[in-house]
Design a protein around this motif. Structure first.
Motif, mmCIF file in Angstrom:
data_model
loop_
_atom_site.group_PDB
_atom_site.id
_atom_site.type_symbol
_atom_site.label_atom_id
_atom_site.label_comp_id
_atom_site.label_asym_id
_atom_site.label_seq_id
_atom_site.Cartn_x
_atom_site.Cartn_y
_atom_site.Cartn_z
ATOM 1 N N MET A 11 0.832 -1.203 0.000
ATOM 2 C CA MET A 11 0.000 0.000 0.000
ATOM 3 C C MET A 11 0.866 1.252 0.000
ATOM 4 S SD MET A 11 -2.941 1.153 2.745
ATOM 5 C CE MET A 11 -3.846 2.695 2.535
ATOM 6 N N SER A 12 1.925 1.245 0.790
ATOM 7 C CA SER A 12 2.832 2.398 0.855
ATOM 8 C C SER A 12 3.447 2.687 -0.508
ATOM 9 C CB SER A 12 3.930 2.134 1.886
ATOM 10 O OG SER A 12 4.870 3.187 1.907
ATOM 11 N N GLY A 13 3.907 1.629 -1.179
ATOM 12 C CA GLY A 13 4.529 1.810 -2.483
ATOM 13 C C GLY A 13 3.562 2.352 -3.512
ATOM 14 N N GLU A 14 2.312 1.892 -3.453
ATOM 15 C CA GLU A 14 1.337 2.353 -4.440
ATOM 16 C C GLU A 14 0.871 3.774 -4.160
ATOM 17 O OE1 GLU A 14 -0.184 -2.029 -5.897
ATOM 18 O OE2 GLU A 14 -1.551 -0.815 -4.691
ATOM 19 N N MET A 15 0.783 4.161 -2.895
ATOM 20 C CA MET A 15 0.498 5.559 -2.594
ATOM 21 C C MET A 15 1.597 6.460 -3.148
ATOM 22 S SD MET A 15 -1.172 5.708 1.242
ATOM 23 C CE MET A 15 0.170 4.822 2.066
ATOM 24 N N ALA A 16 2.849 5.999 -3.041
ATOM 25 C CA ALA A 16 3.983 6.792 -3.512
ATOM 26 C C ALA A 16 4.006 6.931 -5.026
ATOM 27 C CB ALA A 16 5.287 6.166 -3.031
ATOM 28 N N GLU A 17 3.339 6.037 -5.732
ATOM 29 C CA GLU A 17 3.302 6.096 -7.202
ATOM 30 C C GLU A 17 2.367 7.169 -7.743
ATOM 31 O OE1 GLU A 17 2.644 2.410 -9.275
ATOM 32 O OE2 GLU A 17 3.524 1.263 -7.626
ATOM 33 N N GLN A 18 1.544 7.756 -6.905
ATOM 34 C CA GLN A 18 0.468 8.618 -7.408
ATOM 35 C C GLN A 18 0.956 9.817 -8.223
ATOM 36 O OE1 GLN A 18 -3.375 8.323 -4.693
ATOM 37 N NE2 GLN A 18 -1.535 8.267 -3.416
ATOM 38 N N PRO A 19 2.005 10.517 -7.839
ATOM 39 C CA PRO A 19 2.461 11.607 -8.708
ATOM 40 C C PRO A 19 2.828 11.127 -10.110
ATOM 41 C CG PRO A 19 3.438 11.829 -6.531
ATOM 42 C CD PRO A 19 2.762 10.490 -6.561
ATOM 43 N N ALA A 20 3.497 9.977 -10.203
ATOM 44 C CA ALA A 20 3.872 9.440 -11.515
ATOM 45 C C ALA A 20 2.640 9.040 -12.314
ATOM 46 C CB ALA A 20 4.805 8.239 -11.349
ATOM 47 N N VAL A 21 1.640 8.471 -11.647
ATOM 48 C CA VAL A 21 0.411 8.079 -12.332
ATOM 49 C C VAL A 21 -0.311 9.309 -12.880
ATOM 50 C CG1 VAL A 21 -1.888 7.067 -12.020
ATOM 51 C CG2 VAL A 21 0.118 5.939 -11.037
ATOM 52 N N LEU A 22 -0.384 10.351 -12.086
ATOM 53 C CA LEU A 22 -1.041 11.582 -12.530
ATOM 54 C C LEU A 22 -0.302 12.183 -13.726
ATOM 55 C CD1 LEU A 22 -1.852 13.191 -9.054
ATOM 56 C CD2 LEU A 22 -3.427 11.949 -10.546
ATOM 57 N N ARG A 23 1.032 12.163 -13.680
ATOM 58 C CA ARG A 23 1.815 12.678 -14.814
ATOM 59 C C ARG A 23 1.553 11.858 -16.076
ATOM 60 N NH1 ARG A 23 6.001 13.546 -10.869
ATOM 61 N NH2 ARG A 23 6.347 15.804 -10.630
ATOM 62 N N ARG A 24 1.518 10.549 -15.919
ATOM 63 C CA ARG A 24 1.301 9.676 -17.073
ATOM 64 C C ARG A 24 -0.082 9.911 -17.669
ATOM 65 N NH1 ARG A 24 3.131 5.322 -15.005
ATOM 66 N NH2 ARG A 24 1.225 4.392 -14.182
ATOM 67 N N LEU A 25 -1.062 10.071 -16.819
ATOM 68 C CA LEU A 25 -2.419 10.281 -17.308
ATOM 69 C C LEU A 25 -2.530 11.609 -18.058
ATOM 70 C CD1 LEU A 25 -5.195 9.021 -17.415
ATOM 71 C CD2 LEU A 25 -5.677 9.968 -15.161
ATOM 72 N N LEU A 26 -1.868 12.636 -17.553
ATOM 73 C CA LEU A 26 -1.893 13.929 -18.234
ATOM 74 C C LEU A 26 -1.138 13.871 -19.563
ATOM 75 C CD1 LEU A 26 -1.361 16.311 -15.183
ATOM 76 C CD2 LEU A 26 -3.425 16.135 -16.587
ATOM 77 N N ALA A 27 -0.010 13.141 -19.569
ATOM 78 C CA ALA A 27 0.824 13.098 -20.772
ATOM 79 C C ALA A 27 0.284 12.157 -21.835
ATOM 80 C CB ALA A 27 2.251 12.688 -20.396
ATOM 81 N N GLU A 28 -0.210 10.982 -21.401
ATOM 82 C CA GLU A 28 -0.596 9.948 -22.358
ATOM 83 C C GLU A 28 -2.106 9.733 -22.463
ATOM 84 O OE1 GLU A 28 1.481 6.344 -21.420
ATOM 85 O OE2 GLU A 28 3.347 7.407 -20.946
ATOM 86 N N GLY A 29 -2.828 10.123 -21.427
ATOM 87 C CA GLY A 29 -4.257 9.828 -21.406
ATOM 88 C C GLY A 29 -5.161 10.973 -21.799
ATOM 89 N N ALA A 30 -4.670 12.209 -21.700
ATOM 90 C CA ALA A 30 -5.546 13.369 -21.915
ATOM 91 C C ALA A 30 -6.136 13.389 -23.322
ATOM 92 C CB ALA A 30 -4.786 14.665 -21.625
#
Length: 353
Positions: free
Chosen positions: A13-32
């Motif tokens: 859970m700790s590791g996945e919480m820490a991934e959130q900034p990278a996930v948000l960046r990926r979604l903005l860059a590749e998903g928008a």
């Protein structure tokens, strides 16, 4: 010591919480761009009504989308009762309706069944999932991938914030906007919140022996209150009750006393202003009030966490609000001697029908 016994409780859970900034960046860059393309195709159909479907964490994300659609687009919206079609076999007329099903896994049978029924009933169907090959994605006419990557922890964290951002981008696309510009600061701000983990660890100590908790908010913050309550219940097993501030005043306020922990999520905007009378009543009752919100509100409470909301539109603040509350659930669970990676009686894909 075996490899299994040396693993730190809550490390997944700790590791996945820490991934959130990278996930948000990926979604903005590749998903928008793909999300905007889907939104444009659906907007061309001019749906008259929107129904939203989800379970658990994804249901809270769907509630967030309901606020967006009603406030930003003026679209009438509802949250579906899936049993009306799955258990009672009702045959609704969904002509000119948009049905949005939100699911991390896309594997729950009732979501698939209700989406299939909606499509047969004339609805435009959209699945928002973390798995483009899932049964739900395949059952829907349109699909949005939240691009969160594999999520192994039972308590959903990174998929929730990814769902929120994906839904925000989708609604912005429906209204002909881009959305990514207003959201571009979110990954950096999320990193800043995660870097303040020690503040949350200290705050968690006050809930180690809590027998129940109340969470409240209004407007865009209300889905955050519901999601935070869910995280606390599924990880630490503390009965956590979530209420809209308006609903809290209509009866449940009677259970709040000077030993009752209350967490208020105060958005910086109209929702926070609407919550102010509730905060005043809670203080009058001597509640142990902890605020997640602007500094002025935190300073007036028993304790709290100042959210970096300056310049962030109110409708985007829930993506930041939930992160310290995820950390709180994690730390409270550890403080109570439990493992947030192994909530009892839970599975990653819930087979509801």
């Amino acid at each position: 010591m075996s490899a299994t016994s040396s693993v730190r409780p809550g490390h997944v859970m700790s590791g996945e919480m820490a991934e959130q900034p990278a996930v948000l960046r990926r979604l903005l860059a590749e998903g928008a761009a793909p999300i905007r393309a889907v939104a444009e195709r659906i907007a061309a159909r001019q749906p008259r009504f929107v129904l939203l479907t989800g379970r658990g964490t994804s249901d809270n994300a769907a509630l967030y989308a309901k606020y967006l659609l009603e406030i930003q687009l003026g679209k009438p919206c509802g949250l579906t009762s899936m049993s009306t079609t799955t258990a009672y076999e009702a045959k609704p007329d969904l002509t000119d309706c948009l049905v949005i099903a939100v699911s991390q896994s896309g594997g729950s049978p009732d979501l698939v069944a209700s989406t299939t029924t909606a499509r047969e009933a004339g609805a435009t169907t959209l699945a928002v999932t973390n798995n483009p090959e899932s049964p739900l994605a395949l059952a829907s006419e349109f699909h949005i991938d939240v691009l969160a990557g594999p999520e192994k922890a039972l308590p959903a964290t990174k998929t929730y914030t990814a769902e929120l951002l994906a839904l925000y981008l989708f609604v912005e696309g429906l209204r002909g906007g881009d959305g990514a510009g207003a959201a571009h600061r979110l990954p950096e701000l999320a990193e800043g919140i995660l870097a303040r983990h020690e503040e949350i660890r200290q705050l968690a100590a006050r809930y180690r022996f809590a027998e129940r908790m109340v969470l409240t908010s209004r407007g865009y913050g209300y889905p955050t209150a519901k999601e935070a309550a869910l995280k606390l219940m599924e990880t630490s097993y503390i009965p956590a009750l979530s209420y809209s501030g308006a609903d809290l005043l209509h009866g449940p306020l009677a259970m709040v006393d000077n030993v009752s922990p209350v967490i208020a999520i105060v958005t910086d905007g109209r929702g926070g202003k609407a919550l102010q009378p509730v905060l005043d009543r809670l203080r009058d009752r001597g509640a142990d009030l902890v605020v997640f919100g602007p500094k002025a509100q935190v300073d007036a409470a028993s304790a709290g966490f100042v959210l970096p909301t300056d310049g962030v539109p109110e409708e985007l603040q829930p993506i930041l609000e939930i992160i310290p509350l995820q950390l709180l659930a994690y730390e409270v669970t550890l403080a109570r001697g439990q493992d947030p990676d192994a909530p009892r009686a839970l599975a990653k894909v819930t087979e509801t029908r």
